[in-house]
Write a protein that holds these residues in place. Structure first.
Motif, PDB file in Angstrom:
ATOM      1  N   ALA A 135       0.836  -1.201   0.000  1.00  0.00           N
ATOM      2  CA  ALA A 135       0.000   0.000   0.000  1.00  0.00           C
ATOM      3  C   ALA A 135       0.870   1.249   0.000  1.00  0.00           C
ATOM      4  CB  ALA A 135      -0.925  -0.008   1.222  1.00  0.00           C
ATOM      5  N   LEU A 162       2.246   1.709  -3.494  1.00  0.00           N
ATOM      6  CA  LEU A 162       1.255   2.218  -4.448  1.00  0.00           C
ATOM      7  C   LEU A 162       1.013   3.716  -4.227  1.00  0.00           C
ATOM      8  CD1 LEU A 162      -1.316  -0.690  -4.428  1.00  0.00           C
ATOM      9  CD2 LEU A 162       0.041   0.070  -6.373  1.00  0.00           C
ATOM     10  N   SER A 163       0.912   4.136  -2.960  1.00  0.00           N
ATOM     11  CA  SER A 163       0.709   5.558  -2.684  1.00  0.00           C
ATOM     12  C   SER A 163       1.912   6.365  -3.151  1.00  0.00           C
ATOM     13  CB  SER A 163       0.494   5.804  -1.197  1.00  0.00           C
ATOM     14  OG  SER A 163      -0.339   4.840  -0.652  1.00  0.00           O
ATOM     15  N   TRP A 219       3.893   5.616  -5.556  1.00  0.00           N
ATOM     16  CA  TRP A 219       3.844   5.690  -7.022  1.00  0.00           C
ATOM     17  C   TRP A 219       2.930   6.834  -7.445  1.00  0.00           C
ATOM     18  CZ3 TRP A 219       0.066   4.653 -10.838  1.00  0.00           C
ATOM     19  CH2 TRP A 219       0.577   4.558 -12.129  1.00  0.00           C
ATOM     20  N   THR A 262      -6.652  -1.613   3.937  1.00  0.00           N
ATOM     21  CA  THR A 262      -5.666  -0.558   3.693  1.00  0.00           C
ATOM     22  C   THR A 262      -5.054  -0.703   2.308  1.00  0.00           C
ATOM     23  OG1 THR A 262      -5.142  -0.689   6.031  1.00  0.00           O
ATOM     24  CG2 THR A 262      -3.641   0.560   4.670  1.00  0.00           C
ATOM     25  N   PHE A 263      -4.711  -1.944   1.958  1.00  0.00           N
ATOM     26  CA  PHE A 263      -4.115  -2.201   0.648  1.00  0.00           C
ATOM     27  C   PHE A 263      -5.088  -1.835  -0.469  1.00  0.00           C
ATOM     28  CE2 PHE A 263      -3.603  -5.204  -2.886  1.00  0.00           C
ATOM     29  CZ  PHE A 263      -2.381  -4.749  -3.348  1.00  0.00           C
ATOM     30  N   ILE A 264      -6.364  -2.210  -0.311  1.00  0.00           N
ATOM     31  CA  ILE A 264      -7.339  -1.920  -1.371  1.00  0.00           C
ATOM     32  C   ILE A 264      -7.521  -0.409  -1.530  1.00  0.00           C
ATOM     33  CG2 ILE A 264      -9.763  -2.151  -2.015  1.00  0.00           C
ATOM     34  CD1 ILE A 264      -9.732  -4.910  -0.860  1.00  0.00           C
ATOM     35  N   SER A 320      -5.263   1.920  -1.080  1.00  0.00           N
ATOM     36  CA  SER A 320      -4.148   2.453  -1.856  1.00  0.00           C
ATOM     37  C   SER A 320      -4.190   1.975  -3.292  1.00  0.00           C
ATOM     38  CB  SER A 320      -2.820   2.042  -1.215  1.00  0.00           C
ATOM     39  OG  SER A 320      -2.684   2.701   0.009  1.00  0.00           O
ATOM     40  N   LEU A 321      -4.716   0.752  -3.492  1.00  0.00           N
ATOM     41  CA  LEU A 321      -4.870   0.251  -4.857  1.00  0.00           C
ATOM     42  C   LEU A 321      -5.811   1.157  -5.636  1.00  0.00           C
ATOM     43  CD1 LEU A 321      -4.031  -2.175  -6.600  1.00  0.00           C
ATOM     44  CD2 LEU A 321      -6.208  -3.213  -6.042  1.00  0.00           C
ATOM     45  N   LEU A 364      -6.260   4.280  -5.094  1.00  0.00           N
ATOM     46  CA  LEU A 364      -5.518   5.509  -5.372  1.00  0.00           C
ATOM     47  C   LEU A 364      -4.648   5.366  -6.615  1.00  0.00           C
ATOM     48  CD1 LEU A 364      -4.560   8.310  -4.318  1.00  0.00           C
ATOM     49  CD2 LEU A 364      -2.768   7.103  -3.125  1.00  0.00           C
ATOM     50  N   ALA A 365      -4.057   4.181  -6.773  1.00  0.00           N
ATOM     51  CA  ALA A 365      -3.158   3.996  -7.902  1.00  0.00           C
ATOM     52  C   ALA A 365      -3.904   3.651  -9.183  1.00  0.00           C
ATOM     53  CB  ALA A 365      -2.148   2.893  -7.580  1.00  0.00           C
TER      54      ALA A 365
END
Lengths: 89, 119, 163
Positions: free
Chosen positions: A16, A19-20, A22, B17-19, B21-22, B24-25
């Motif tokens: 995470a 990705l942020s 990036w 949390t990972f999703i 940020s995913l 966001l990308a």
């Protein structure tokens, strides 16, 4: 159970953060970068909380709280700058 | 028993949390990107903090509730920063998948009324 | 009374925050927390002259429960949208007419909208009558406005504006 959950959670939070980061580099606009910074600080809080559980220490709580406070003030200051071209009038 | 609950909360929080940020990308314009991090990370970090509170409370050294404070703080501040970011994006007229309706942002918005009596 | 205790609600909240911050519930900290909870509102009275009043605490409680469950459900829905195909998203700007009048109720509604179902409040019109809301996926905008008004605005109006 915690022994294998914690590394998985660390990997997810690290992904995470990546990705942020990036999005922070890529842009394309200023609000995008501010949003990426905002997400980065929330992810950093997540990483610190996980580290606290991993190391079995409550010391990291203060750091997480400070990051939350400063991150929010920073985001608001950036947005205010974009909106008014000034922070303190 | 507590260990399973803590493990589940940690895994759930990390995945959310990972999703966030995913999103966001991955998503295409700024306004849709705004939705991922501001909400998903709040719930994700909230459940991680809940896991931490449970974990430290179950160690026999008394209650550990100060994690609730960060959760509360995040739940109060995340909408404020999301609102300000959306406002800044409207102000800069960023390209969007769906255009804001005619007349928004209002021209008078730049000068917010100030209550001078207060100071 | 009014001069001594300008914000009766703020005192226990500040005391609770002080106790949580110290992570301790000893008598000394409770007394110090209450002292701070009395002193800080009195000291900063000039920044919020308006007194907050809450009517019907049961409705407020139900509103908070509904809000928390909505946050969890909405997050799962947003997560599914993010993982799905981006081309299927139907983002939209929606104008929500407000019937709230006080500043506190309006800002609470804007915060609630930001916390729930894939919606972000983007801008309040200068006359405080309408709120611009961005939705992540809203094929039917009228239903969305009706939901926001019935589910969040009505209880807020009842709790904070009936006095």
């Amino acid at each position: 159970m915690l022994e294998w959950v914690l590394p998985v959670a660390f990997a997810l939070v690290a992904a995470a953060l990546g990705l942020s980061f990036w999005r922070l580099i890529r842009g394309p606009s200023l609000p995008d970068r501010i949003l990426a910074l905002d997400t980065l600080y929330v992810n950093a809080i997540a990483a610190l909380v996980l580290l606290g559980i991993q190391l079995d220490s409550a010391l990291y709580f203060e750091a997480a709280l400070l990051i939350a406070l400063m991150g929010f003030v920073g985001t608001v200051a950036f947005c205010k700058y974009l909106l008014r071209g000034d922070i303190i009038e | 028993m507590v260990e399973y609950v803590v493990s589940f909360l940690i895994l759930f929080g990390a995945v959310i949390t990972f999703i966030g940020s995913l999103g966001l990308a991955r998503l295409q314009d700024f306004y849709t990107r705004l939705h991922g991090p501001t909400k998903a990370t709040t719930l994700g970090v909230g459940s991680l903090l809940l896991a931490s509170a449970l974990y430290f409370s179950s160690r026999g050294t008394g209650w550990s509730l100060h994690e609730v404070l960060i959760t509360l703080f995040l739940f109060i501040t995340a909408p404020v920063s999301a609102h300000l970011l959306a406002k800044a994006a409207l102000h800069l007229r960023l390209p969007a998948l769906s255009q804001p309706p005619r007349g928004w942002p209002p021209a008078a918005m730049e000068m917010e009324p100030r209550d001078d009596k207060m100071y | 009374m009014r001069a001594l205790l300008p914000h009766p609600l703020l005192t226990p909240i500040l005391a609770a925050v002080w106790l949580l911050l110290n992570n301790s519930f000893s008598l000394g900290h409770i007394l110090l927390g209450l002292l701070l909870g009395w002193f800080i509102p009195w000291f900063t009275l000039r920044f919020w002259p308006q007194r907050v009043c809450i009517r019907r605490p049961l409705i407020l409680l139900r509103f908070i429960v509904v809000l928390l469950s909505d946050i969890v459900l909405a997050n799962l829905a947003v997560a599914r949208r993010i993982l799905g195909r981006p081309a299927q998203l139907r983002p939209a700007f929606v104008i929500v007419p407000l019937s709230l009048e006080t500043d506190l109720a309006i800002s609470l509604l804007a915060n609630t909208i930001c916390l729930t179902p894939g919606t972000v409040s983007a801008c309040l019109s200068p006359d405080r009558r309408t709120l611009l809301v961005h939705a992540l996926h809203a094929p039917d905008t009228d239903t969305l406005v009706a939901t926001i008004k019935a589910r969040y605005e009505a209880p807020l109006k009842e709790v904070f504006e009936s006095c």
